[in-house]
Each structure stands twice: as structure tokens, then as C-alpha cells.
Scaffold this motif. Sequence first.
Motif, mmCIF file in Angstrom:
data_model
loop_
_atom_site.group_PDB
_atom_site.id
_atom_site.type_symbol
_atom_site.label_atom_id
_atom_site.label_comp_id
_atom_site.label_asym_id
_atom_site.label_seq_id
_atom_site.Cartn_x
_atom_site.Cartn_y
_atom_site.Cartn_z
ATOM 1 N N THR A 46 93.472 63.664 49.207
ATOM 2 C CA THR A 46 92.652 64.522 50.051
ATOM 3 C C THR A 46 91.191 64.528 49.614
ATOM 4 O O THR A 46 90.290 64.465 50.447
ATOM 5 C CB THR A 46 93.193 65.959 50.025
ATOM 6 O OG1 THR A 46 94.567 65.932 50.404
ATOM 7 C CG2 THR A 46 92.426 66.857 50.962
ATOM 8 N N LEU A 47 90.938 64.591 48.337
ATOM 9 C CA LEU A 47 89.573 64.741 47.839
ATOM 10 C C LEU A 47 88.916 63.442 47.402
ATOM 11 O O LEU A 47 87.693 63.394 47.242
ATOM 12 C CB LEU A 47 89.558 65.726 46.662
ATOM 13 C CG LEU A 47 90.055 67.124 46.982
ATOM 14 C CD1 LEU A 47 90.121 67.956 45.713
ATOM 15 C CD2 LEU A 47 89.161 67.779 48.017
ATOM 16 N N PHE A 48 89.703 62.382 47.204
ATOM 17 C CA PHE A 48 89.137 61.148 46.665
ATOM 18 C C PHE A 48 89.344 59.967 47.612
ATOM 19 O O PHE A 48 88.384 59.333 48.046
ATOM 20 C CB PHE A 48 89.738 60.871 45.285
ATOM 21 C CG PHE A 48 89.173 59.659 44.600
ATOM 22 C CD1 PHE A 48 87.859 59.655 44.158
ATOM 23 C CD2 PHE A 48 89.952 58.545 44.394
ATOM 24 C CE1 PHE A 48 87.340 58.540 43.518
ATOM 25 C CE2 PHE A 48 89.440 57.433 43.762
ATOM 26 C CZ PHE A 48 88.126 57.438 43.319
ATOM 27 N N VAL A 49 90.575 59.672 47.948
ATOM 28 C CA VAL A 49 90.875 58.463 48.711
ATOM 29 C C VAL A 49 90.415 58.555 50.157
ATOM 30 O O VAL A 49 89.768 57.643 50.671
ATOM 31 C CB VAL A 49 92.384 58.124 48.626
ATOM 32 C CG1 VAL A 49 92.727 56.949 49.509
ATOM 33 C CG2 VAL A 49 92.782 57.835 47.195
ATOM 34 N N SER A 50 90.722 59.638 50.838
ATOM 35 C CA SER A 50 90.368 59.753 52.262
ATOM 36 C C SER A 50 88.858 59.703 52.508
ATOM 37 O O SER A 50 88.407 58.919 53.355
ATOM 38 C CB SER A 50 90.959 61.018 52.862
ATOM 39 O OG SER A 50 92.355 60.938 52.854
ATOM 40 N N PRO A 51 88.038 60.497 51.811
ATOM 41 C CA PRO A 51 86.588 60.376 52.038
ATOM 42 C C PRO A 51 86.044 59.002 51.655
ATOM 43 O O PRO A 51 85.173 58.458 52.334
ATOM 44 C CB PRO A 51 85.989 61.455 51.141
ATOM 45 C CG PRO A 51 87.077 62.407 50.878
ATOM 46 C CD PRO A 51 88.342 61.611 50.920
ATOM 47 N N MET A 52 86.568 58.440 50.581
ATOM 48 C CA MET A 52 86.111 57.124 50.157
ATOM 49 C C MET A 52 86.451 56.079 51.216
ATOM 50 O O MET A 52 85.663 55.178 51.505
ATOM 51 C CB MET A 52 86.778 56.778 48.824
ATOM 52 C CG MET A 52 86.392 55.439 48.280
ATOM 53 S SD MET A 52 87.119 55.119 46.679
ATOM 54 C CE MET A 52 88.839 55.415 46.965
ATOM 55 N N PHE A 53 87.606 56.201 51.820
ATOM 56 C CA PHE A 53 88.053 55.272 52.851
ATOM 57 C C PHE A 53 87.171 55.358 54.089
ATOM 58 O O PHE A 53 86.839 54.352 54.702
ATOM 59 C CB PHE A 53 89.512 55.597 53.191
ATOM 60 C CG PHE A 53 90.187 54.595 54.059
ATOM 61 C CD1 PHE A 53 90.422 53.314 53.609
ATOM 62 C CD2 PHE A 53 90.612 54.944 55.324
ATOM 63 C CE1 PHE A 53 91.059 52.388 54.408
ATOM 64 C CE2 PHE A 53 91.251 54.027 56.135
ATOM 65 C CZ PHE A 53 91.473 52.745 55.676
ATOM 66 N N LEU A 54 86.749 56.566 54.443
ATOM 67 C CA LEU A 54 85.940 56.751 55.647
ATOM 68 C C LEU A 54 84.469 56.396 55.446
ATOM 69 O O LEU A 54 83.809 55.923 56.368
ATOM 70 C CB LEU A 54 86.048 58.203 56.126
ATOM 71 C CG LEU A 54 87.402 58.610 56.682
ATOM 72 C CD1 LEU A 54 87.425 60.102 56.959
ATOM 73 C CD2 LEU A 54 87.720 57.825 57.938
ATOM 74 N N PHE A 55 83.944 56.639 54.255
ATOM 75 C CA PHE A 55 82.508 56.486 54.030
ATOM 76 C C PHE A 55 82.163 55.355 53.072
ATOM 77 O O PHE A 55 81.245 55.473 52.271
ATOM 78 C CB PHE A 55 81.924 57.800 53.507
ATOM 79 C CG PHE A 55 82.124 58.949 54.439
ATOM 80 C CD1 PHE A 55 81.485 58.977 55.656
ATOM 81 C CD2 PHE A 55 82.973 59.988 54.103
ATOM 82 C CE1 PHE A 55 81.666 60.027 56.535
ATOM 83 C CE2 PHE A 55 83.163 61.049 54.971
ATOM 84 C CZ PHE A 55 82.513 61.068 56.192
ATOM 85 N N SER A 56 82.859 54.243 53.150
ATOM 86 C CA SER A 56 82.541 53.125 52.268
ATOM 87 C C SER A 56 82.066 51.893 53.023
ATOM 88 O O SER A 56 81.879 50.844 52.433
ATOM 89 C CB SER A 56 83.762 52.774 51.420
ATOM 90 O OG SER A 56 84.827 52.383 52.260
ATOM 91 N N GLY A 57 81.883 52.013 54.324
ATOM 92 C CA GLY A 57 81.379 50.889 55.094
ATOM 93 C C GLY A 57 82.455 50.001 55.679
ATOM 94 O O GLY A 57 82.153 48.917 56.173
ATOM 95 N N ILE A 58 83.705 50.435 55.649
ATOM 96 C CA ILE A 58 84.769 49.631 56.224
ATOM 97 C C ILE A 58 84.731 49.713 57.744
ATOM 98 O O ILE A 58 84.717 48.700 58.433
ATOM 99 C CB ILE A 58 86.152 50.091 55.715
ATOM 100 C CG1 ILE A 58 86.273 49.859 54.231
ATOM 101 C CG2 ILE A 58 87.263 49.352 56.446
ATOM 102 C CD1 ILE A 58 87.549 50.387 53.640
#
Length: 125
Positions: A46-58
Motif C-alpha cells: 500500500t505505501l511502497f509498491v503501489s505508488p512506486m508502480f504508478l509514479f515511475s514512468g511505466i
Amino acid sequence: PFGAVPGPTALLALPVTVLIAAMFATLGLTFTALTPTIDLYSYYFTLFVSPMFLFSGIFFPLDRMPAWCQAAARLSPLYHGVELVRGVFRGQYTLATAGHGLVILAITAVTFVLSVNLIHRKLVK
């Protein structure tokens, strides 16, 4: 056959994905070593993987995001993985591509040592 793969050097993206997988495996092990109960495992996603997945340029181009979001995305380990795979797949072997690879290696090395030490403490304790 449809021009999707620029050439045979795109096959180098396969070992790069193994390196990225090792980075996320060591990150997951570090979180596992730090989590006191099984109920708290959902925080990792919830706090690490999901935001990273959405906001990493994929999915969304970083240049269209606000400046604060671009800066946060560049701190993400997944951003470096995405940029490294894109560079290798396209055959763009630049210093920036090498820099992304070095960041991934550094994160993997640090989190590997950290997770091994933390898990060793839990098991000995």
C-alpha cells in the motif's frame, strides 16, 4: 517481424530484468525482516509498491507530471529499472543507462547485506 524489437541487442534486457528482480527480492526481504507481525505486510504494497508502480514512468510520461512528482519518481528504485530496460532494449548504451544500472546494483547490495543481518538477528534472537 513488426519492427517492435530494434535488434538482437534487445535480448540483453532479459539479464537486466533478473537484476531488477534481485533488487526487489532484497527490498522485500528487508521489509520482511523489519515487519513484526504478518498483519503489517499490506503496508509494503500500500505505501511502497503501489505508488512506486504508478509514479515511475511505466504508464504515464514523467515529463508531463508536476516537478515534485518527477523528483519523487527519480528516487524510486523502479524508475531506475524502467529506464535501464528501456535504454538496453533500444540499444542506447549511455552514461545515464550505466548510472541506472549502478543505482540498481547499489540498492541490491545494500539491501542484501541489511536483510541478511536483520534476518540473522531475528533467527538468533
